[in-house]
Scaffold this motif. Structure first.
Motif, PDB file in Angstrom:
ATOM      1  N   VAL A 113     -16.651 -35.638  51.935  1.00  0.00           N
ATOM      2  CA  VAL A 113     -15.994 -36.179  50.143  1.00  0.00           C
ATOM      3  C   VAL A 113     -16.305 -35.048  48.888  1.00  0.00           C
ATOM      4  O   VAL A 113     -16.080 -35.471  48.257  1.00  0.00           O
ATOM      5  N   VAL A 114     -16.895 -33.892  49.369  1.00  0.00           N
ATOM      6  CA  VAL A 114     -17.014 -33.379  48.207  1.00  0.00           C
ATOM      7  C   VAL A 114     -16.867 -31.745  48.379  1.00  0.00           C
ATOM      8  O   VAL A 114     -17.531 -31.267  49.022  1.00  0.00           O
ATOM      9  N   HIS A 115     -16.134 -31.178  47.300  1.00  0.00           N
ATOM     10  CA  HIS A 115     -15.594 -29.787  47.488  1.00  0.00           C
ATOM     11  C   HIS A 115     -16.573 -28.644  46.453  1.00  0.00           C
ATOM     12  O   HIS A 115     -17.395 -29.001  45.181  1.00  0.00           O
ATOM     13  N   GLY A 116     -17.460 -27.813  46.860  1.00  0.00           N
ATOM     14  CA  GLY A 116     -18.546 -27.307  45.661  1.00  0.00           C
ATOM     15  C   GLY A 116     -18.034 -25.989  45.830  1.00  0.00           C
ATOM     16  O   GLY A 116     -18.093 -25.045  47.158  1.00  0.00           O
ATOM     17  N   SER A 117     -17.288 -24.738  44.879  1.00  0.00           N
ATOM     18  CA  SER A 117     -17.015 -23.423  45.070  1.00  0.00           C
ATOM     19  C   SER A 117     -18.626 -22.656  45.505  1.00  0.00           C
ATOM     20  O   SER A 117     -19.982 -22.972  45.531  1.00  0.00           O
ATOM     21  N   ASP A 118     -18.480 -21.747  46.623  1.00  0.00           N
ATOM     22  CA  ASP A 118     -19.870 -20.885  47.393  1.00  0.00           C
ATOM     23  C   ASP A 118     -20.308 -19.670  46.508  1.00  0.00           C
ATOM     24  O   ASP A 118     -21.708 -19.311  46.816  1.00  0.00           O
ATOM     25  N   SER A 119     -19.629 -19.579  45.448  1.00  0.00           N
ATOM     26  CA  SER A 119     -20.156 -17.822  44.950  1.00  0.00           C
ATOM     27  C   SER A 119     -19.802 -18.057  42.973  1.00  0.00           C
ATOM     28  O   SER A 119     -18.300 -18.693  42.898  1.00  0.00           O
ATOM     29  N   PRO A 120     -20.451 -17.676  42.686  1.00  0.00           N
ATOM     30  CA  PRO A 120     -19.711 -17.075  40.891  1.00  0.00           C
ATOM     31  C   PRO A 120     -18.124 -17.140  41.024  1.00  0.00           C
ATOM     32  O   PRO A 120     -17.678 -17.680  39.865  1.00  0.00           O
ATOM     33  N   GLU A 121     -18.100 -15.945  41.256  1.00  0.00           N
ATOM     34  CA  GLU A 121     -16.811 -14.965  41.853  1.00  0.00           C
ATOM     35  C   GLU A 121     -15.031 -16.667  42.371  1.00  0.00           C
ATOM     36  O   GLU A 121     -14.857 -16.768  41.272  1.00  0.00           O
ATOM     37  N   ASN A 122     -16.100 -16.941  43.144  1.00  0.00           N
ATOM     38  CA  ASN A 122     -14.962 -18.162  43.181  1.00  0.00           C
ATOM     39  C   ASN A 122     -14.970 -19.187  42.233  1.00  0.00           C
ATOM     40  O   ASN A 122     -14.068 -20.284  42.358  1.00  0.00           O
ATOM     41  N   GLY A 123     -15.781 -19.844  41.468  1.00  0.00           N
ATOM     42  CA  GLY A 123     -16.054 -20.516  41.101  1.00  0.00           C
ATOM     43  C   GLY A 123     -15.011 -20.368  39.826  1.00  0.00           C
ATOM     44  O   GLY A 123     -14.702 -21.046  39.078  1.00  0.00           O
ATOM     45  N   LYS A 124     -14.969 -19.234  39.514  1.00  0.00           N
ATOM     46  CA  LYS A 124     -14.365 -18.657  38.178  1.00  0.00           C
ATOM     47  C   LYS A 124     -12.696 -18.988  38.754  1.00  0.00           C
ATOM     48  O   LYS A 124     -12.050 -18.754  38.066  1.00  0.00           O
ATOM     49  N   ARG A 125     -12.131 -18.365  39.543  1.00  0.00           N
ATOM     50  CA  ARG A 125     -10.496 -18.554  40.297  1.00  0.00           C
ATOM     51  C   ARG A 125     -10.537 -20.069  40.570  1.00  0.00           C
ATOM     52  O   ARG A 125      -9.601 -19.572  40.090  1.00  0.00           O
ATOM     53  N   GLU A 126     -11.583 -20.204  41.410  1.00  0.00           N
ATOM     54  CA  GLU A 126     -11.258 -21.531  41.105  1.00  0.00           C
ATOM     55  C   GLU A 126     -10.879 -22.970  39.967  1.00  0.00           C
ATOM     56  O   GLU A 126      -9.731 -23.530  39.527  1.00  0.00           O
ATOM     57  N   ILE A 127     -11.596 -22.874  39.415  1.00  0.00           N
ATOM     58  CA  ILE A 127     -11.423 -23.401  37.962  1.00  0.00           C
ATOM     59  C   ILE A 127     -10.090 -22.662  36.684  1.00  0.00           C
ATOM     60  O   ILE A 127      -9.054 -23.159  36.230  1.00  0.00           O
ATOM     61  N   GLY A 128     -10.248 -21.559  36.697  1.00  0.00           N
ATOM     62  CA  GLY A 128      -9.457 -20.457  35.610  1.00  0.00           C
ATOM     63  C   GLY A 128      -8.147 -19.819  36.517  1.00  0.00           C
ATOM     64  O   GLY A 128      -7.218 -20.413  35.602  1.00  0.00           O
ATOM     65  N   GLY A 129      -8.109 -19.786  37.844  1.00  0.00           N
ATOM     66  CA  GLY A 129      -6.985 -19.115  38.727  1.00  0.00           C
ATOM     67  C   GLY A 129      -5.802 -20.664  38.677  1.00  0.00           C
ATOM     68  O   GLY A 129      -5.494 -20.948  37.688  1.00  0.00           O
ATOM     69  N   THR A 130      -5.262 -20.880  40.016  1.00  0.00           N
ATOM     70  CA  THR A 130      -5.024 -21.577  40.203  1.00  0.00           C
ATOM     71  C   THR A 130      -4.456 -23.345  39.900  1.00  0.00           C
ATOM     72  O   THR A 130      -3.635 -23.775  39.832  1.00  0.00           O
ATOM     73  N   ALA A 131      -6.065 -23.190  39.809  1.00  0.00           N
ATOM     74  CA  ALA A 131      -6.326 -25.265  39.411  1.00  0.00           C
ATOM     75  C   ALA A 131      -5.681 -25.871  38.226  1.00  0.00           C
ATOM     76  O   ALA A 131      -5.273 -26.520  38.076  1.00  0.00           O
ATOM     77  N   TYR A 132      -6.197 -24.681  37.376  1.00  0.00           N
ATOM     78  CA  TYR A 132      -5.830 -24.537  35.597  1.00  0.00           C
ATOM     79  C   TYR A 132      -3.700 -25.075  35.383  1.00  0.00           C
ATOM     80  O   TYR A 132      -3.419 -25.446  34.711  1.00  0.00           O
ATOM     81  N   TYR A 133      -3.450 -23.815  36.660  1.00  0.00           N
ATOM     82  CA  TYR A 133      -1.892 -24.059  36.253  1.00  0.00           C
ATOM     83  C   TYR A 133      -1.451 -25.351  36.851  1.00  0.00           C
ATOM     84  O   TYR A 133      -0.373 -25.501  36.563  1.00  0.00           O
ATOM     85  N   VAL A 134      -1.958 -25.594  38.094  1.00  0.00           N
ATOM     86  CA  VAL A 134      -1.330 -26.672  39.115  1.00  0.00           C
ATOM     87  C   VAL A 134      -2.079 -28.259  38.669  1.00  0.00           C
ATOM     88  O   VAL A 134      -0.438 -28.660  38.591  1.00  0.00           O
ATOM     89  N   SER A 135      -2.660 -27.923  38.317  1.00  0.00           N
ATOM     90  CA  SER A 135      -3.394 -29.734  37.835  1.00  0.00           C
ATOM     91  C   SER A 135      -3.306 -29.391  36.435  1.00  0.00           C
ATOM     92  O   SER A 135      -3.408 -30.737  35.679  1.00  0.00           O
ATOM     93  N   GLY A 136      -3.582 -28.652  35.752  1.00  0.00           N
ATOM     94  CA  GLY A 136      -3.143 -28.468  33.714  1.00  0.00           C
ATOM     95  C   GLY A 136      -5.154 -28.594  33.948  1.00  0.00           C
ATOM     96  O   GLY A 136      -5.046 -28.606  32.905  1.00  0.00           O
ATOM     97  N   LEU A 137      -6.273 -28.641  34.738  1.00  0.00           N
ATOM     98  CA  LEU A 137      -7.569 -28.976  34.449  1.00  0.00           C
ATOM     99  C   LEU A 137      -7.985 -27.461  32.893  1.00  0.00           C
ATOM    100  O   LEU A 137      -7.486 -26.687  33.555  1.00  0.00           O
ATOM    101  N   LYS A 138      -8.262 -28.205  32.480  1.00  0.00           N
ATOM    102  CA  LYS A 138      -8.892 -27.507  31.183  1.00  0.00           C
ATOM    103  C   LYS A 138     -10.321 -27.247  30.669  1.00  0.00           C
ATOM    104  O   LYS A 138     -10.251 -28.472  30.350  1.00  0.00           O
TER     105      LYS A 138
END
Ligand code: GTP
Ligand code: MG
Length: 157
Positions: A113-138
């Motif tokens: 049912v749910v995903h959560g980042s496993d480290s602060p580095e991955n949190g930043k990468r997952e929010i600011g990286g690909t997810a931002y460009y592909v989904s427009g998550l802002k």
């Protein structure tokens, strides 16, 4: 301030658990800073789980994540990465403690049912990286009154 990427997976959306999951994070005292409902393309699912590419369950995992819309979110707050992982519970819902999201709401590792980042580095990468460009998550900046202390702005934080 710490930030984490939380994604309600397709089974969570289909089962109507989006509100429940958001509610648990809100009640803990974390702050929602971005939210988007979208259909995850295969390329983003593969990028998101690239560390698991060699696993036998990888093709099934990609089929699962792309099987319906997901809800992508950014959350912030003191210690949010590790705390959200605790609220989510163990990967295998049958091993997850009662009281956790997976412990209360799921039975299969492949439908947890749910995903959560496993480290602060991955949190930043997952929010600011690909997810931002592909989904427009802002991310949206705002002050959430009752959370001032949790966010580290309080005098006794
Ligand atoms: P995420 O928050 O989604 O990253 O889960 P996790 O950090 O608890 O686990 P991990 O990153 O190791 O695995 C990512 C996802 O792959 C899991 O949440 C499951 O959906 C899936 N997965 C992991 N292990 C297995 C497995 O043994 N079998 C199956 N079918 N799926 C698995
Ligand atoms: Mg993981």
């Amino acid at each position: 301030v710490d930030e984490t990427y939380i994604m309600v997976k397709p089974d969570g959306v289909q089962r109507g658990l989006v509100g429940e999951i958001i509610s648990r994070l809100e009640k803990k005292g974390f702050k929602l800073t971005a939210l988007k409902l979208f259909q995850c393309p295969k390329e983003l699912a593969e990028e998101h789980y690239k560390d698991l590419k060699a696993k036998p369950f990888f093709p099934g995992l990609i089929d699962y994540i792309t099987s319906g819309p997901v809800v992508c979110m950014a959350w912030e707050g003191v210690g949010v990465v590790a705390s959200a992982r605790k609220l989510i519970g163990s990967t295998d819902p049958l091993k997850a403690e009662p009281g956790t999201i997976r412990g209360d709401l799921a039975v299969q590792t492949g439908r947890n049912v749910v995903h959560g980042s496993d480290s602060p580095e991955n949190g930043k990468r997952e929010i600011g990286g690909t997810a931002y460009y592909v989904s427009g998550l802002k991310k949206v900046k705002y002050v959430s009154g009752h959370q001032l202390k949790h966010l580290g702005y309080g005098s006794d934080s």
